[in-house]
Design a protein around this motif. Structure first.
Motif, short mmCIF file in Angstrom:
data_model
loop_
_atom_site.label_atom_id
_atom_site.label_comp_id
_atom_site.label_asym_id
_atom_site.label_seq_id
_atom_site.Cartn_x
_atom_site.Cartn_y
_atom_site.Cartn_z
N ARG A 130 -6.94 -1.01 -2.33
CA ARG A 130 -5.79 -1.38 -3.16
C ARG A 130 -4.50 -1.40 -2.34
O ARG A 130 -3.69 -2.32 -2.44
N LYS A 131 -4.29 -0.35 -1.54
CA LYS A 131 -3.06 -0.25 -0.76
C LYS A 131 -2.95 -1.38 0.25
O LYS A 131 -1.89 -1.96 0.45
N MET A 132 -4.07 -1.73 0.90
CA MET A 132 -4.04 -2.76 1.93
C MET A 132 -3.88 -4.16 1.34
O MET A 132 -3.48 -5.09 2.05
N ALA A 133 -4.18 -4.31 0.07
CA ALA A 133 -4.06 -5.63 -0.56
C ALA A 133 -2.66 -5.91 -1.08
O ALA A 133 -2.35 -7.03 -1.49
N VAL A 134 -1.78 -4.91 -1.04
CA VAL A 134 -0.43 -5.07 -1.59
C VAL A 134 0.35 -6.14 -0.84
O VAL A 134 1.06 -6.95 -1.44
N SER A 135 0.27 -6.15 0.49
CA SER A 135 0.99 -7.13 1.29
C SER A 135 0.37 -7.19 2.68
O SER A 135 -0.39 -6.28 3.07
N ALA A 136 0.71 -8.24 3.44
CA ALA A 136 0.20 -8.35 4.81
C ALA A 136 0.72 -7.21 5.66
O ALA A 136 0.04 -6.72 6.56
N HIS A 137 1.96 -6.77 5.39
CA HIS A 137 2.53 -5.65 6.13
C HIS A 137 1.75 -4.37 5.84
O HIS A 137 1.45 -3.58 6.74
N ALA A 138 1.40 -4.14 4.57
CA ALA A 138 0.60 -2.97 4.21
C ALA A 138 -0.78 -3.04 4.86
O ALA A 138 -1.34 -2.02 5.27
N ARG A 165 -12.12 -10.44 -0.69
CA ARG A 165 -13.22 -9.51 -0.94
C ARG A 165 -12.84 -8.47 -1.99
O ARG A 165 -13.66 -8.11 -2.84
N PHE A 166 -11.62 -8.01 -1.92
CA PHE A 166 -11.17 -7.01 -2.89
C PHE A 166 -11.10 -7.62 -4.29
O PHE A 166 -11.47 -6.99 -5.28
N ALA A 167 -10.66 -8.88 -4.38
CA ALA A 167 -10.59 -9.55 -5.68
C ALA A 167 -11.98 -9.72 -6.28
O ALA A 167 -12.18 -9.57 -7.49
N GLY A 180 -2.48 8.62 2.46
CA GLY A 180 -2.65 7.63 3.52
C GLY A 180 -3.88 6.77 3.28
O GLY A 180 -4.66 6.99 2.36
N CYS A 181 -4.09 5.78 4.17
CA CYS A 181 -5.26 4.92 4.00
C CYS A 181 -5.92 4.57 5.33
O CYS A 181 -6.96 3.94 5.35
N SER A 182 -5.36 5.00 6.46
CA SER A 182 -5.97 4.66 7.74
C SER A 182 -6.94 5.74 8.21
O SER A 182 -7.68 5.53 9.16
N SER A 183 -6.94 6.91 7.55
CA SER A 183 -7.81 8.01 7.98
C SER A 183 -8.89 8.26 6.93
O SER A 183 -9.15 9.39 6.53
N LEU A 184 -9.52 7.19 6.49
CA LEU A 184 -10.50 7.26 5.41
C LEU A 184 -11.63 8.24 5.74
O LEU A 184 -12.25 8.16 6.80
N GLY A 185 -11.88 9.15 4.80
CA GLY A 185 -13.00 10.06 4.94
C GLY A 185 -12.73 11.29 5.80
O GLY A 185 -13.57 12.17 5.89
N GLU A 219 -2.88 -12.00 9.65
CA GLU A 219 -2.67 -12.82 8.45
C GLU A 219 -4.02 -13.29 7.91
O GLU A 219 -4.28 -13.22 6.70
N ALA A 220 -4.88 -13.79 8.79
CA ALA A 220 -6.20 -14.27 8.36
C ALA A 220 -7.05 -13.12 7.82
O ALA A 220 -7.71 -13.26 6.79
N ALA A 221 -7.01 -11.98 8.51
CA ALA A 221 -7.80 -10.83 8.06
C ALA A 221 -7.30 -10.30 6.72
O ALA A 221 -8.10 -9.86 5.88
N TYR A 222 -5.99 -10.35 6.51
CA TYR A 222 -5.42 -9.89 5.24
C TYR A 222 -5.91 -10.76 4.08
O TYR A 222 -6.32 -10.24 3.03
#
Length: 409
Positions: A20-28, A396-398, A231-236, A387-390
């Motif tokens: 969810r957090k990563m889908a907010v924007s390309a910057h996120a 995929r999230f959708a 945070g979201c980069s240190s998953l698990g 940009e492409a990866a975002y």
């Protein structure tokens, strides 16, 4: 009604939260996809990137990892505030990572491409200006942008009451719910044993507002503890908030400790680097070099069989949140944040080494830009990749959102 998250459900919930957090924007997305940046560094031919002097670098130098940091003794400064990926490596990597973050922030603010070019130029100006100061001189010659000044003003006004209002409930209890999740009985027992260790107790004692820092109070106990979804980069990875009580009766006070797992760094390391084999100690040493305010109030240890580092959370510690930028503010922020990173690198070098790095940094290979062509090319390539990866991440999230049984709220 609060939802209580059990230990066996953590990973599933954390993954949904990260998506969810990563889908907010390309910057996120850039903030949460650190490993994609390291993959780019390791896989492509980057011969044009200069080999800077081996120093401690942040390793994950994006906008959100800088901000106001309290010293514990009343000091306050903008410094690097997340050192999980700190290694002895090439300082150019921090510049590229910061440049990517700034460029994506500009795109999220719908600013024209020319502003990104100006940001890169001012970024180099701010960074190199830091190397012209004396190694121990922290005077801010670069103008402080309004965005940063506002964060500093807010941080300076905060007290323990603000932190307690945000994090603590009722009679000194961490409120279980969306942010704090319960520990298992075994986890709670190990947390209590961890904070009974003399090294950790000495850290708590050294952070007191008054008294002899070498004196360890008779009573230091774990008042409450919980798994912290943050945070979201240190998953698990292990992340535990611990509310300590120091002293008894009218003399008692509380402090909020952040215990975080120190995983193996993915940032490229200089082959000749002599770094601690323990990742918790690596993070602490990197913090001392890059962010003294933070490094002086950290310690390393082992908890639940994992390397961890621990620090007291101060009310002045704030993340620098930049959602939208005007053209003028974008350029000013780029210059200032690069200056802060430059100070972190420069204080590790003597005068001669600083001058050599400035000279190497400035080679532009005939570019019409004032910014070095290697920096510009790296940022442009990385923006395209992210940009492409975002967009693919959002697709995929959708698709997952269309299947409620796979989505955790």
């Amino acid at each position: 009604m609060k939802t209580i998250v059990h230990p066996e459900d953590r990973l599933r919930l954390l993954l949904a939260h990260k998506n969810r957090k990563m889908a907010v924007s390309a910057h996120a997305y850039v903030r949460g996809s650190t490993r994609r940046f390291y993959e780019w560094l390791n896989q492509a031919d980057h011969a044009e990137i200069p080999a800077g002097p081996p120093v401690w670098i942040c390793g994950d130098c994006h906008i959100g990892n800088l901000g106001p940091v309290g010293s514990g003794g009343g000091g306050l400064a903008i410094q690097i505030r997340d050192l999980d990926q700190a290694v002895i490596g090439n300082p150019a990597h921090d510049l590229i990572r910061l440049g990517l973050s700034l460029a994506m922030a500009a795109r999220s603010s719908d600013l024209p491409g020319v502003v990104t070019a100006l940001m890169m130029e001012k970024m180099v100006d701010g960074y190199t200006s830091a190397f012209l100061l004396e190694a121990t001189d922290d005077a801010d010659d670069v103008p402080v942008p309004k965005t940063v000044a506002g964060a500093m003003h807010a941080a300076a006004r905060r007290s323990w009451k603000h932190l307690a209002d945000e994090r603590i409930e009722g009679e000194a209890v961490l409120p279980l719910g969306s942010r704090f999740w319960p520990l298992s009985q075994d986890e709670r027992q190990e947390v209590e044993e961890f904070f009974s260790d003399e090294k950790i107790r000495r850290l708590a004692a050294s952070l007191r507002e008054s008294g002899d820092p070498d004196h360890i109070p008779d009573h230091i106990s774990v008042k409450d503890a919980a798994y912290w979804r943050k945070g979201c980069s240190s998953l698990g990875r292990l992340r535990i908030a611990v509310l300590l009580q120091i002293g008894k009766g009218k003399e008692r006070r509380y402090c909020l400790m952040d215990v975080k797992e120190a995983a193996r760094a993915a940032a490229p390391t200089d082959p000749s680097a002599d770094m601690p084999s323990d990742d918790g100690e690596r993070v602490c040493q990197g913090a001392l070099a890059l962010s003294p305010h933070l490094g002086r109030r950290m310690a390393s240890g082992r908890l639940l069989g994992r390397a961890v580092f621990v620090r007291e959370l101060l009310p002045q510690d704030l993340k620098l949140e930049i959602d939208t930028l005007s053209q003028e503010e974008a350029v000013s922020v780029a210059e200032f944040l690069a200056y802060i990173v430059g100070r972190a690198h420069a204080r590790q070098l003597d005068a001669a080494a600083r001058l050599r790095w400035i000279a190497e940094l400035g080679r532009s290979n005939g570019s019409p830009l004032e910014a070095p062509i290697w920096l510009w090319n790296a940022v442009v390539e990385l923006v395209s990749i992210h940009e492409a990866a975002y967009l693919e991440h959002c697709r995929r999230f959708a698709l997952k959102l269309e299947r409620p049984d796979e989505v955790v709220g």
